[in-house]
Motif scaffolding. Structure first.
Motif, PDB file in Angstrom:
ATOM      1  N   CYS A  74       3.108  -0.031  -8.615  1.00 21.37           N
ATOM      2  CA  CYS A  74       3.554  -0.421  -7.275  1.00 21.37           C
ATOM      3  C   CYS A  74       4.625  -1.504  -7.426  1.00 21.37           C
ATOM      4  CB  CYS A  74       2.366  -0.951  -6.482  1.00 21.37           C
ATOM      5  SG  CYS A  74       2.857  -1.779  -4.960  1.00 21.37           S
ATOM      6  N   CYS A  77       2.634  -5.001  -5.752  1.00 19.72           N
ATOM      7  CA  CYS A  77       1.436  -5.623  -6.325  1.00 19.72           C
ATOM      8  C   CYS A  77       1.246  -5.247  -7.793  1.00 19.72           C
ATOM      9  CB  CYS A  77       0.199  -5.258  -5.510  1.00 19.72           C
ATOM     10  SG  CYS A  77      -0.257  -3.521  -5.610  1.00 19.72           S
ATOM     11  N   CYS A  88       1.520   2.211  -0.937  1.00 19.64           N
ATOM     12  CA  CYS A  88       0.557   1.775  -1.949  1.00 19.64           C
ATOM     13  C   CYS A  88      -0.831   1.674  -1.314  1.00 19.64           C
ATOM     14  CB  CYS A  88       0.999   0.417  -2.493  1.00 19.64           C
ATOM     15  SG  CYS A  88      -0.256  -0.346  -3.539  1.00 19.64           S
ATOM     16  N   CYS A  91      -1.991  -2.466  -1.637  1.00 23.10           N
ATOM     17  CA  CYS A  91      -1.388  -3.536  -0.835  1.00 23.10           C
ATOM     18  C   CYS A  91      -0.800  -3.015   0.467  1.00 23.10           C
ATOM     19  CB  CYS A  91      -0.350  -4.302  -1.635  1.00 23.10           C
ATOM     20  SG  CYS A  91       1.119  -3.339  -2.036  1.00 23.10           S
TER      21      CYS A  91
HETATM   22 ZN   LIG Z   1       0.879  -2.312  -3.984  1.00 20.35          ZN
END
Ligand SMILES: [Zn+2]
Ligand SMILES: [Zn+2]
Length: 126
Positions: A74, A77, A88, A91
């Motif tokens: 990601c 994060c 994602c 997050c």
């Molecule tokens: Zn993420």
């Protein structure tokens, strides 16, 4: 007859590790399988001789039925997520941009669309 303490410890540890791993992998692929939830129950309530083969079967079945494909990091994060996901699962931020011209999803780091070469990409929700 119940298992000796050592066997109980071993199967509970295998059940816990498997649950943790399945949970992480299923979430990374945005795949809400329930298999990872069964692992600790089998480990706790079955005898060693049944629990360990059952846990191995769960693991193998999961590997067969999970959504295939690569995991990427990601961009926000840094957790591993499935490459086709637009958002994602950890997050909830956008992991891809969209090309305004051809509407294809584009990798987050891209500066231009790999399909139509347009530089008009959405900013993405971060
Ligand atoms: Zn993420
Ligand atoms: Zn495009």
């Amino acid at each position: 007859m119940s298992d000796p303490l050592l066997f109980t410890l071993v199967k509970v540890v295998i059940g816990a590790v498997l649950t943790f791993w399945l949970y992480r992998d299923a979430k990374a692929r945005d795949y809400s399988g329930i298999l990872w939830g069964i692992a600790p129950i089998i480990a706790l309530f079955s005898r060693f001789i049944f629990a360990v083969p059952a846990l191995i079967i769960i693991f193998v079945v999961y590997l067969i039925i999970r959504p295939k494909g690569k995991l990427i990091k990601c961009p926000h994060c840094k957790r591993s997520i499935h490459e086709i996901l637009f958002q994602c699962p950890f997050c909830k931020k956008d992991a891809k941009r969209e090309c305004i011209r051809c509407l294809e999803p584009v990798p987050w780091e891209a500066e231009q669309c790999p399909y139509c070469k347009s530089r008009a990409l959405t900013k993405g929700n971060t």
